[in-house]
Design a protein around this motif. Sequence first.
Motif, PDB file in Angstrom:
ATOM      1  N   GLY A 347       0.840  -1.188   0.000  1.00 49.13           N
ATOM      2  CA  GLY A 347       0.000   0.000   0.000  1.00 49.13           C
ATOM      3  C   GLY A 347       0.871   1.231   0.000  1.00 49.13           C
ATOM      4  N   GLU A 348       0.630   2.112   0.945  1.00 51.28           N
ATOM      5  CA  GLU A 348       1.473   3.294   1.061  1.00 51.28           C
ATOM      6  C   GLU A 348       2.782   2.892   1.724  1.00 51.28           C
ATOM      7  N   GLY A 349       3.831   3.515   1.311  1.00 52.64           N
ATOM      8  CA  GLY A 349       5.141   3.200   1.872  1.00 52.64           C
ATOM      9  C   GLY A 349       6.228   3.594   0.897  1.00 52.64           C
ATOM     10  N   MET A 350       7.403   3.101   1.161  1.00 50.15           N
ATOM     11  CA  MET A 350       8.568   3.498   0.380  1.00 50.15           C
ATOM     12  C   MET A 350       9.361   2.276  -0.069  1.00 50.15           C
ATOM     13  N   PHE A 372      18.571   5.898   0.137  1.00 51.36           N
ATOM     14  CA  PHE A 372      17.545   6.720  -0.503  1.00 51.36           C
ATOM     15  C   PHE A 372      16.209   6.019  -0.342  1.00 51.36           C
ATOM     16  N   ALA A 373      15.141   6.731  -0.656  1.00 54.70           N
ATOM     17  CA  ALA A 373      13.800   6.155  -0.557  1.00 54.70           C
ATOM     18  C   ALA A 373      12.916   6.759  -1.625  1.00 54.70           C
ATOM     19  N   LEU A 374      12.119   5.884  -2.282  1.00 56.68           N
ATOM     20  CA  LEU A 374      11.167   6.292  -3.313  1.00 56.68           C
ATOM     21  C   LEU A 374       9.768   5.923  -2.849  1.00 56.68           C
ATOM     22  N   PRO A 375       8.790   6.796  -3.038  1.00 57.13           N
ATOM     23  CA  PRO A 375       7.421   6.424  -2.645  1.00 57.13           C
ATOM     24  C   PRO A 375       6.836   5.389  -3.602  1.00 57.13           C
ATOM     25  N   LEU A 376       6.024   4.510  -3.071  1.00 57.90           N
ATOM     26  CA  LEU A 376       5.337   3.518  -3.897  1.00 57.90           C
ATOM     27  C   LEU A 376       4.176   4.171  -4.635  1.00 57.90           C
ATOM     28  N   GLN A 841      13.670  10.809  -1.109  1.00 55.72           N
ATOM     29  CA  GLN A 841      14.575  11.107  -0.007  1.00 55.72           C
ATOM     30  C   GLN A 841      15.949  10.533  -0.331  1.00 55.72           C
ATOM     31  N   THR A 842      17.000  11.333  -0.187  1.00 57.80           N
ATOM     32  CA  THR A 842      18.364  10.860  -0.452  1.00 57.80           C
ATOM     33  C   THR A 842      19.258  11.253   0.701  1.00 57.80           C
TER      34      THR A 842
END
Length: 1001
Positions: A347-350, A372-376, A841-842
């Motif tokens: 669902g929602e998350g990264m 780093f992080a990318l949204p789903l 986010q990096t």
Amino acid sequence: MLLSFPFYYLSLELPKYIITDAIQGRAFSGGSETARLFRFSLSLPAWLGGSRELLSGLTLDRIGYLFALSVLFLLLVLINGGFKYVINMRKGALGERLLQRLRADLFATLLSFTPEARRRLKPSEAATVIKDEVEPIGGFVGDAFIQPVLLGGQALTALIFILLQNLALGSIAAGIVLVQAVIIPRMRREQIRLGQQRQLESRALAGKIGEVVESLDEVAGHGTSAVEKELVAARLERLFGIRYQLYGRKFAVKFLNNLLAQLTPFLFYTIGGYFALTGRLDIGQLVAVIAAYRDLPTPVKELIDWDQQRLDVEARFQQVTQQFSLDDAPAPELPLAPSPGEGIVLGEGMIAAKGLTVLGPAGDRLLERVSFALPLGGNFALIDKAGEGAAAFACVLGGSMGPFDGAVTLAGIPLASLSSERRGRTLAYLGSEPVILDASLRDNILYGLRRPVPAQAGAPPWLLDFNGAGVASRPELELLLVEVLGVVGLAETVFRFGLQRQLSADDPTEIVNKVAEIRGRIRSRLIGRGAGDAVEPYDPERYTRNATIGENILFGVVTDPGLAGERLASHKLVRSILDAQGLTTLLTQIGRRIAATMLEIFRDLPPDHVLFEQFSFISADQFPEYQVILGRAEAGTLREVDRSRLIALAFLYAEPRHRLGLLGEADEVRILAARRAFRAQASPAMADAIAFYDPARYCPAAPLRDNLLFGCVASSSAADAERALEAIRESLIELGLERDVYRWGLEQQAGYGGQFLFPAARAAVALARCLIKRPQILILNDALVSFGQAEAARLFARITTFMKGRTVLVVGRQIAELGRFDASLEFHGTNSVSSTDAAVQTQAQSDEAFGSDQLDAGSIELRALRSVPIFADVDTVRLRLLAFTGERVEFAAGDVIFRQGDESDAAYLLITGSADVLSETSGPPVRISTMNANSLFGEMGIVTDDPRSATVIATTPLTALRLRKEVFVALLTEFPKMALSVTRLIVRRLQDNVVTLSQRH
């Protein structure tokens, strides 16, 4: 087995009685003619009643007794044979069952290999191990326990029997057996070592041959077939040396074994004969001993062979263990129960990477401690600005590489915690080299929906997971298949494949039943669009000008190979009709003209030229034959077989297509008459060999497309063919019958490695396989390189529409032109990532994190090289070599780096600072451009080997890397894509220079 030994002993004992009691008459005392024989009594103590007679016996003469004993001996032989049959069957079943389990376990281990282990594995070697090398192991298992007991028991029984007959002869036999058991195994140890070497060398040979087979196009393209022959010849020579030594050992052991086996009968004849002559051993015992010894060497030899086989199998098993790393391999995952659609719901998350480090195949770091992080739930571009970090991260997500350090999570779930099944149902990964199975297009696309079920006779061990595809039934899956084909751009290709299908007249489809109606609709649609002349319809009463002469005469499709080509031209009925209509001479002349024209046009082309296949009536290897035929025709000595070959050429001629002006309207009328005569005179057998066209009926011998068009496309123009195809598709859609065509098209075979498909079609099939299972995350790692730029952009738009609400990651270097992304993440070398999008986010290790005194000069130069587009395809090792062989130089503001007209001895990569490029022609210098950090200049001169075409002056203090000419040129030779990039860069600069100078003037 133990039960068989008494019967075996009796079979050794019985020949003694046959000779002494029956033949020599010992059982007939006093010379009597008869005796009571086969009497059996049981001796018991007196308190149990004393002796009791169980069988009073039979009164037999000597001949009857001989026959009775012989029949009893035959019965023992049958009983012993029965025991051997049962033992061998049980032994074989045990060995085959274990071989089956061993192969299954090895295959399961293969599937559980880590990505790094998979990269080291050679397919041909793994297949050889599982298929061939473990077979002796399985075969030995049945022998492992049974053979020692069975053969040892038989040998011991025979030896005990000989000892009971005569101690001296028994001692001789035991001594020979002991020598065989001690010496021969020692001699065979070297044989086993050579056998191991042979196995390893044979495996390496199989791997080399497999590698060459998979790269035959490269071998042919680079002209290295002679090199590959020499490499394989060297391996074969080494294998020959090993095998020759093995033969020497093998036959030496065999010689000694045979010598010992023959020495024992010599001793038996000599010593046993002496004992018989001196009365210490009767003839029957001597014959029985010799007969018993005849059975003794075989089990002893087989026991020695068993011991050698044991050692050989032990060595093989060790090698298999090393090949598959079974000692430290993880336990193979058990297949999950078939739970439709099982996976993880994101669902929602990264999609998050924390401290991620990834190593390449050579051990070099592709990513180092990046986070780093990318949204789903969006479409993201992962761009490699320098290095291969984005591609490495995509491979980690897809499971084709493993992280060396750090972690990757999906909505908080560690990626490493997912089994391969769950990962496969949640993510879909596609790289630049799609994998295509040797199966139909349908099986290739639906491969990811297969779920294991208990095997049943005649049924596959899997079912399709409808829920995994988001459908509830087979019809819905078929609709989804067509939708996915449209998304990946395969719909038209599959539709064409379906139109090439040959259907039986009894095929349960409405297309066959409604073929006349469909033909009418297609014709009306073409006429309504003003394209009626795109297809010339078949008419029994009209000559079809766009069809060949042979097709016009037959007005049907040949189904019997015996009537194809020249055979039709020489057929008795066909020739009689041609003679009757006065066509034989005409067609012979047409054939002569065609042959002469082909020889004149194509005689100077190489035999493998593509024009032969496309346009020539005659293959290159037939040219000498037709030259002879034309010579005989000129001399007036044409033979009947020559005439048939020329007529066969004429049968291939169509006037609008070949335009040689060989056929007039009067000739067409005569050919029509020949058609009617042929149809009227064709026998029932001939009618079965040719499927005739009928406007109201389906022709099962013709493809579906020809049946629906019922005519010939009027020209070779692609536009006419496209109009015809569109008319067919729309007519079938109007009647709701297009699904059948897609269904038949999906049965098209892809071939091994997709060899029946073009590269773009292979990529589309693999992409369809990813989309059909509706993944939560789709990863495209340079997956669209097989498509043109415009087609790739359209394809990306369709993919994002299909994947709406789910995550699409597109990885590459130049992917911005594909379309709009929700966000992008740029990878700069191994340890730096950046993004201008707030959603991403990096937190990466970067140069600014260190003081200037800690900065690694080599890393700066390597990053600078990576930032230059022309070095995008150069591996890290080569770039390090370029940086290492280069020279770091510094210039003050105003310094001239080089002048126009100087010798071009190096290229320069600007690391810091800026410089102006000036053109010094007549008049004052003209500034063409200004270069900043990470700019490459001076490469034009070392590529063209011309003097400098411009002057470069430092405008600020600058640092540059001076790249040696010889190293730069060597890289151009090694990397064609780099050479192409340099060429494009040079052309672009020349164009910019021309524009700049023209504006100044």
